[in-house]
Design a protein around this motif. Sequence first.
Motif, mmCIF file in Angstrom:
data_model
loop_
_atom_site.group_PDB
_atom_site.id
_atom_site.type_symbol
_atom_site.label_atom_id
_atom_site.label_comp_id
_atom_site.label_asym_id
_atom_site.label_seq_id
_atom_site.Cartn_x
_atom_site.Cartn_y
_atom_site.Cartn_z
ATOM 1 N N TRP A 154 1.058 -1.203 -0.054
ATOM 2 C CA TRP A 154 0.063 -0.010 0.098
ATOM 3 C C TRP A 154 0.782 1.196 -0.211
ATOM 4 N N ASP A 157 2.113 2.272 -3.358
ATOM 5 C CA ASP A 157 1.117 2.591 -4.321
ATOM 6 C C ASP A 157 0.875 3.902 -4.418
ATOM 7 N N LYS A 160 -3.375 4.951 -5.040
ATOM 8 C CA LYS A 160 -4.443 4.682 -4.098
ATOM 9 C C LYS A 160 -5.224 6.250 -3.744
ATOM 10 N N SER A 187 -14.727 1.493 -0.878
ATOM 11 C CA SER A 187 -13.763 0.403 -0.875
ATOM 12 C C SER A 187 -13.129 0.301 -2.064
ATOM 13 N N ASP A 188 -12.054 -0.313 -1.771
ATOM 14 C CA ASP A 188 -11.038 -0.719 -2.811
ATOM 15 C C ASP A 188 -10.089 -1.985 -2.611
ATOM 16 N N LYS A 189 -9.224 -2.274 -3.330
ATOM 17 C CA LYS A 189 -8.508 -3.592 -2.943
ATOM 18 C C LYS A 189 -7.863 -3.814 -1.364
ATOM 19 N N TYR A 190 -7.457 -2.451 -0.907
ATOM 20 C CA TYR A 190 -7.023 -2.683 0.500
ATOM 21 C C TYR A 190 -8.045 -2.745 1.576
ATOM 22 N N ARG A 192 -10.744 -4.278 1.241
ATOM 23 C CA ARG A 192 -11.286 -5.604 1.011
ATOM 24 C C ARG A 192 -10.423 -6.618 1.564
ATOM 25 N N LYS A 193 -9.100 -6.388 1.561
ATOM 26 C CA LYS A 193 -7.987 -7.269 1.866
ATOM 27 C C LYS A 193 -7.976 -7.229 3.445
ATOM 28 N N TYR A 196 -10.730 -9.490 4.750
ATOM 29 C CA TYR A 196 -10.414 -10.641 4.268
ATOM 30 C C TYR A 196 -9.456 -11.277 5.405
#
Length: 203
Positions: A154, A157, A160, A187-190, A192-193, A196
């Motif tokens: 992150w 990146d 972001k 929301s974004d990939k981070y 969501r991660k 998770y």
Amino acid sequence: MGGRGGSIKMTGGMVVGDSNFKGKVSNIRGLGTVKEEQVYKELKQGVSRYHVVMGVRQREVKVGDLANNVNGVHVTSNGKSEMIVLNSKVFDLPKKEIAARVNKAYESGWSSKTKKPLQHTITHELAHATWNSHLNGVQQIAAGKEIRALYNKWDRDARKKGYGQYARQDVNEFWAETVTKAIHGNSDKYTRKVKYIAKKYKL
Ligand SMILES: [Zn+2]
């Protein structure tokens, strides 16, 4: 919320995860003691929403007198989450003034943006209770490896969006701000991660 650098050791083996806190926590009392009913409702909503999305980790959410200008702190004791204390100087203010204070932190690029400014602090501190680098549970330690890897990715990146400076301070603030964004922001990939990871390690 807090400032720079690691954690502060307190008497009795207490560690405050939100960092530039240098003072005492006193006059700890229930959330229901905040001056405005509307503020109390928002805080309760924040706790409920957190429990729905992330699961229940810490129910000890209090208001207290903090000898500093932070919005709230998370207290770790002997590797376990002890409690969250919101700053009465902030949360006894009228709802509008609290929102203005948090919105200012969004506009300045300090905090990661959400659609629920009143619930930002309580969510951020609950996220510290779910995971921070001082917790010594087996699952927390295992999750830490994945969280640190995500933080490094992150950090590199440049594309972001919606994150503030505070998330860059260290892995703990990255986690707390990203979980807060996951619950109340875009929301974004981070985002969501982090959800998770919390589920995978049963944090
Ligand atoms: Zn924090």
